[in-house]
Design an enzyme around this catalytic site. Structure first.
Site, PDB file in Angstrom:
ATOM      1  N   GLU A 366      -3.844  -8.977  -4.163  1.00 29.15           N
ATOM      2  CA  GLU A 366      -2.909  -9.154  -5.248  1.00 29.15           C
ATOM      3  C   GLU A 366      -1.602  -9.214  -4.639  1.00 29.15           C
ATOM      4  O   GLU A 366      -0.552  -8.583  -5.205  1.00 29.15           O
ATOM      5  CB  GLU A 366      -3.239  -8.112  -6.296  1.00 29.15           C
ATOM      6  N   SER A 369       1.348  -7.584   1.726  1.00 29.44           N
ATOM      7  CA  SER A 369       2.727  -6.817   2.032  1.00 29.44           C
ATOM      8  C   SER A 369       3.693  -8.130   2.167  1.00 29.44           C
ATOM      9  O   SER A 369       4.777  -7.764   2.008  1.00 29.44           O
ATOM     10  CB  SER A 369       2.461  -6.193   3.310  1.00 29.44           C
TER      11      SER A 369
END
Ligand code: FAD
Length: 387
Positions: A366, A369
């Site tokens: 989703e 980083s």
């Protein structure tokens, strides 16, 4: 919006319900599910029965009528013991049900949401493909118009819950040969529809209780009414879903980080070294204090981000900040917890190693980083340009 760090009473009740369920029905079995790569059906049915799968759905569709804050509370409690089961909820409720709730027409909502709320039907959400995850806008699954509806062809990859899904939300290109956010539409595809080919689960390092599969669509014919949302707006809707999903994944990491902290506190209270418990040594106290500080900070960020969504003014930058901080926090806290456990932490007898493996996904899925850092930096420049 004014933010209160106290949960409202109905959410503390939800939290306690989820906490009890997790301690009784999940904690004793999570290691076995990790090994067997499967969550038993009756556990999912149990979560549906007590309302954990429909927390954010309106009451008229069988949900609890709560907002994203409720989702973060439920997911944290489940993730405390099993990241895979929490990921099941994140995909089923946070992605699939949310997409239908935000974008579908009334008939589609009536058809799917009540059954998704109880877990009678399991939901899956298909954006990623073998050749594109981060750059999802480059997807090549296509939907061609036919006399009666649409024909889907393409390959989706990394699909959570795909093995048990009764409905897939599928993002597919509808302006063939073009790129751009407004060339993609979303479709509701029943799991048993001819042309839906679900592959074998990946053998993952973590989140193993949750199934992750490739799903191919081969000349899969669907009727006109299965278009979900406005034509060519499917990717825009998917991004709205992901804005919320990031907060959910943040809460998943808060649960995993909390699990690593709680296990470390327990062990440091029991294990003796040089005539006193581990927590009597300053080196361990410093670690525990830093771990607790980070878990608390992450929870506040996640809840604050959720509240902006619930107030109808979603702060996307804050959602990214919350997801980035929480997911990286849980990895740091997890390794510290393993260190405090010494040799025991390096075995599967202590659940921390599993929670750490589970958490790594939260730094990737989703929006990785790297993507969150990109979005946060871009958001900062956009904010400055606006003043
Ligand atoms: C367990 C699991 C469950 C999942 N569930 C689902 C699901 O239910 N539905 C679904 O649609 N997808 C799902 N995914 C897919 C997930 O969202 C993707 O794996 C993720 O978006 C990353 O895409 P990728 O794996 O293709 O990596 P890539 O996009 O190939 O990225 C590889 C690396 O390069 C970095 N990178 C890529 N582009 C850039 C850039 N422009 N700038 C800087 N760095 C960059 C990434 O951050 C990453 O570190 C799941 C994945 C996993 C592992």
């Amino acid at each position: 919006m004014a933010f209160t760090f106290e949960l409202p009473e109905e959410l503390t009740m939800f939290r306690d319900l989820a906490r009890k369920f997790a301690a009784e029905q999940i904690a004793p079995h999570a290691r076995e599910w990790d090994e067997k790569k499967w969550i038993p059906d009756d556990v999912i049915a149990g979560m549906g029965r007590i309302g954990l799968l429909g927390a954010t759905l309106p009451e008229e569709y069988g949900g609890a009528g709560q907002g994203l804050l409720a989702m973060t509370v439920v997911v944290e409690e489940i993730a405390r013991w099993c990241g895979g089961t929490a990921l099941f909820i994140a995909a089923h409720s946070g992605l699939c049900s949310t997409h239908i709730r935000l974008a579908a027409n009334e008939e589609q909502k009536q058809k799917w949401l009540p059954r998704l709320a109880t877990g009678e039907v399991i939901g899956s959400w298909c954006l990623s493909e073998p050749e594109c995850g981060t750059d999802a806008e480059a997807l090549t699954t296509r939907a061609e118009k036919t006399a009666n509806g649409w024909k889907l062809n393409g390959r989706k990859f990394w699909i959570t819950n795909g093995k048990r899904a009764g409905v897939f939300v599928v993002m597919a290109r509808t302006e063939l040969g073009q790129r751009g956010t407004r060339t993609i539409s979303a479709f509701l595809v029943e799991g048993d529809r001819p042309g839906v080919i679900v592959g074998e689960p990946e053998d993952k390092m973590g989140m193993r209780a949750s199934d992750t599969v490739p799903v191919n669509f081969e000349n899969c014919e669907i009727p006109e009414e299965n278009l979900c949302g406005v034509y060519n707006e499917g990717y825009v809707d998917a991004l709205r879903v992901l804005d919320r999903g990031r907060v959910t994944i943040g809460s998943l990491s808060v649960g995993l980080g909390r699990g690593c902290l709680e296990e470390a506190v327990k062990y440091a209270g029991e294990r003796q070294s040089m005539g006193r418990p581990l927590h009597g040594h300053q080196a361990i106290q410093i670690k525990l204090a830093d771990m607790e500080t980070q878990v608390e900070a992450a929870r506040i960020l996640v809840r604050q981000a959720a509240c902006t969504h619930d107030a109808g003014k979603p702060d996307k930058q804050l959602s990214s900040i919350a997801k980035l901080f929480a997911s990286e926090m849980a990895s740091r806290v997890g390794w510290d917890s393993i260190q405090i456990h010494g040799g025991a932490g390096y075995t599967k007898d202590v659940c921390v190693e599993r929670l750490v493996r589970d958490n790594k996904l939260c730094e990737i899925g989703e929006g990785s980083s790297e993507v969150q850092r990109m979005l946060i930096a871009r958001g900062e420049y956009a904010r400055r340009a606006a003043v």
